[in-house]
Design a protein around this motif. Structure first.
Motif, mmCIF file in Angstrom:
data_model
loop_
_atom_site.group_PDB
_atom_site.id
_atom_site.type_symbol
_atom_site.label_atom_id
_atom_site.label_comp_id
_atom_site.label_asym_id
_atom_site.label_seq_id
_atom_site.Cartn_x
_atom_site.Cartn_y
_atom_site.Cartn_z
ATOM 1 N N THR A 24 35.290 44.419 50.608
ATOM 2 C CA THR A 24 36.316 43.501 51.086
ATOM 3 C C THR A 24 37.304 44.216 52.000
ATOM 4 N N LEU A 36 35.814 44.614 55.442
ATOM 5 C CA LEU A 36 35.891 43.353 56.185
ATOM 6 C C LEU A 36 37.322 43.070 56.619
ATOM 7 N N ARG A 43 32.321 35.875 45.479
ATOM 8 C CA ARG A 43 32.617 36.835 46.543
ATOM 9 C C ARG A 43 34.128 36.918 46.753
ATOM 10 N N GLN A 83 35.472 38.471 49.336
ATOM 11 C CA GLN A 83 35.778 38.542 50.754
ATOM 12 C C GLN A 83 36.385 37.259 51.301
ATOM 13 N N GLU A 119 34.403 33.707 55.778
ATOM 14 C CA GLU A 119 34.923 35.073 55.701
ATOM 15 C C GLU A 119 34.661 35.877 56.972
#
Length: 689
Positions: A213, A216, A351, A353, A655
């Motif tokens: 994460t 990203l 998730r 993210q 995301e």
């Protein structure tokens, strides 16, 4: 307090009794005493609360399965500190857990789903009945997502006042206003600080997800911003001495750090790193610092942490993320509320993210200011708005506001059309939402009043959030409202004494302490998370739900049936042992994102070509114009990657949105050869992927 004295007196007299109190904002403690040998008790729990909302408008309900012990710094006076070493001393039955849900207003419901369990749903009349389809004991949290046909439509719910209550708030009508606004996006450069929990409990899948994460997050930051990373546990460390400008060099350093990040910082002490961050001079100009706090646990000094955030809310906005089962809702939501940010919770198999990027999108835009609610009502009403201070509103965030409609004079008979209006501005641009609703002259004979209870709870929460001095000022009012609405607070408790017993319980008594956490075990019970309990009467009479007062008698096996079945089952979390290893191999979308430069572009090289399953020469040959020039080669590579992400990872576009947006902004700034257009290049890229 008086309720505890009543409980102790009952136990000393040999009577059966139950006592429940708030230990912290999200944890309740239940004591059940003098249960006769061989008897069975059933505990029925009734809870009311506002449910959070997802980015796509789906309402989220989570039934937690565990209570994690609070990490308590030395000298803390946290009420949970004395009990966090409690253990299940004996378990005599197998773990049994059944889950059923009824969603009312089925005409507005589009779907009901779950990221954690398989569901069976059935529409019955105006309701949707939901059951867990899996057989056997359930594992982990239960999360239900309810999608609505038009989630952005404002809605008002009106509840009649309740006769016989002492407070004006409970006797008056209450309107609940739900806003889920959608504004035009506004982007602005600012300073980001990512605060990541690296305590021992983050080991395994949690720290891996946090690492991915963070990568990203680093790739999604736009140029012109500043950023830093702060790790915390028993100690804290800042990756850069101060926040640095976001460029290729600083991004590469931070990305390498994120990939190698381990959960090796011991306990969970959050106050010190936040104090360190708040003391640093802000690097951004004219906009508040944005702090992203990611943690899986709880702390023993939640009030001190929230107070520190509130003191610095003028210069710093805080967004929080609670990871997995047992993350403290009081901590995660309290920080976000005090820091004018938002809170997200990530289930074990969700998730992370998309939740972090959702908050990053909010952080990149100013919040709505000068927010106010006005009511168009007959002159016979006076309105009390709850909360008194309406919080910041973000694009895609739900806002719930209550209006307590107190009558100054007798109301006319029949139905009266009314309207509530929400106004405010975003960077000088005004907005306005109208919600119509109707009032009637009816008075409720029901004893349970959900919307009234939610309004009172929000009032109490606001008094508590405003600091100790403000809370002390409203202590008397808080106690009276809590008792009248049957909403527990830190000054009240639930008490039930079985005064109908024919004779006191006699014989030697055994004491059992039940905890929701063991180092390698989970404790499960037939109700919401251990500690998250509130006892109410099964019937409509008030019985057990009057805090700090002796309740009406408990009628055995009728009004209140108590049952507390416990079992010890294995944990499904990864092994806690951990060794420092080489960077994990990235694949799929994660690999593609890791190759993006800070300016948003991708370089046409062997590694990128491999992602498309072609060689560099093959990719160049597919381009309508020559790619011998590095700039043109990178333009072509960036266009191909954008189309690849859109086609191959449609479920992840929420995301990946900021990553793609940054790439498209870079493309907008490039000059193409006169013989080709961007549309032509895009069409060719679509054919390749």
């Amino acid at each position: 307090g008086k309720a505890r004295d009543m409980y102790d007196d009952a136990i000393a007299s040999g009577l059966s009794a139950a006592y429940a109190e708030e230990k912290s904002g999200d944890v309740f403690n239940l004591s059940l005493g003098n249960l006769p040998s061989g008897s069975k008790a059933e505990i029925k729990i009734r809870m009311v609360g506002e449910l959070p909302i997802e980015a796509d408008g789906r309402v989220r309900y989570t039934l937690p399965s565990v209570l994690k012990p609070r990490y308590t710094p030395e000298g803390s006076s946290d009420p949970l500190a004395a009990t966090q070493n409690a253990r299940v001393k004996e378990a005599t039955v197998a773990g049994v857990f059944q889950f059923r849900m009824r969603v009312e207003g089925s005409e507005r419901v589009a779907e009901v789903s779950s990221p954690t369990h398989k569901l069976k749903t059935e529409r019955v009349a105006d309701c949707v009945d939901v059951h867990i389809a899996e057989e056997g004991p359930l594992r982990g949290d239960v999360t239900i997502l309810i999608g609505y046909k038009d989630p952005h439509e404002p809605m008002a719910l009106v509840e009649a006042g309740i006769e016989g209550r002492k407070s004006k708030e409970m006797r008056s009508k209450v309107v609940m206003l739900n806003f889920f606004p959608k504004f035009s996006s506004l982007k602005a450069a600012c300073e980001f600080i990512f605060v990541v929990d690296r305590s021992g409990s983050m080991r395994g899948s949690y720290i891996k997800s946090a690492s991915e994460t963070l990568v990203l997050f680093l790739k999604s930051i736009p140029e012109g911003c500043y950023f830093n990373i702060v790790s915390f546990g028993s100690r804290y460390e800042s990756f850069f001495p101060t926040s640095q400008p976001y460029n290729q060099e600083t991004m590469e350093k931070a990305t390498k750090f994120a990939v190698m990040m381990q959960a090796d910082f011991g306990g969970t002490e959050l106050l010190a790193p936040l104090q360190y961050i708040f003391k640093q001079p802000s690097q951004s100009s004219g906009l508040p610092r944005q702090v992203f706090i990611l943690t899986d646990g709880s702390v023993g000094n939640t009030s001190s942490v929230i107070s520190e955030v509130r003191k610095n809310s003028d210069s710093t906005r805080c967004f929080t993320f609670g990871i997995g089962s047992g993350a403290s809702t009081a901590l995660v939501r309290g920080i976000a509320r005090a820091g004018n940010g938002s809170a997200e919770f990530i289930a074990d198999n969700e998730r992370m993210q998309s939740k972090v990027i959702r908050s990053l999108k909010k952080a990149l835009q100013p919040s709505a200011n000068n927010v106010a609610v006005t009511f168009n009502l007959p002159n016979s009403y006076q309105v009390k708005v709850v909360p008194d201070k309406i919080p910041s509103i973000y694009n895609g965030d739900k806002t719930v506001i209550y209006g307590i409609l107190m009558e100054k004079s007798a109301q006319k008979k029949g139905r009266v059309k009314c309207k509530a209006t929400l106004t405010g501005d975003i960077v000088g641009k005004k907005f306005k939402f109208d919600i119509p609703f109707e009032l009637t002259d009816t008075q409720s004979e029901e004893d349970v009043s959900v919307i009234h209870q939610l309004a009172v709870k929000k009032m109490i929460q606001e008094w508590q959030d405003d600091g100790e001095s403000y809370e002390e000022k409203h202590k008397k009012e808080m106690t009276e409202l809590s008792s009248d609405a049957s909403v527990v607070s830190r000054y009240t408790a639930y008490i039930a004494v079985d005064v109908a017993q024919n004779k006191p319980v006699s014989g030697s008594m055994k004491s059992y302490e039940l905890s929701a956490y063991l180092p390698a075990l989970h404790h499960r019970c037939s109700g919401p998370a251990s500690g998250g309990v509130a006892l109410v009467n099964k019937k409509k009479k008030r019985g057990l739900s009057a805090p700090m007062k002796r309740s009406k008698e408990i009628k055995r096996n009728s009004d209140i049936d108590m049952c507390f079945e416990t079992a010890v089952v294995p944990v499904s979390r990864p092994c806690l042992s951990q060794t420092v290893s080489s960077p994990p191999t990235q694949t799929g979308a994660g690999l593609i994102v890791s190759l993006q430069l800070a300016n948003g572009s991708w370089v046409l090289n062997d590694q990128l070509a491999g992602v498309v399953s072609k060689s560099v020469e093959e990719l160049k040959s597919c381009c309508p114009v020559s790619c011998d020039d590095d700039v043109m080669a990178n333009i072509w590579a960036t266009l191909v990657v954008i189309e690849l992400l859109k086609k191959k990872y449609p479920s992840m576009l929420d995301e990946l949105e900021l990553v793609i947006m940054k790439a498209e902004l870079w493309l907008d700034a490039q000059v193409l050869p006169s013989i080709v257009s961007r549309t032509t290049l895009k069409e060719k890229a679509v054919k390749i992927v």
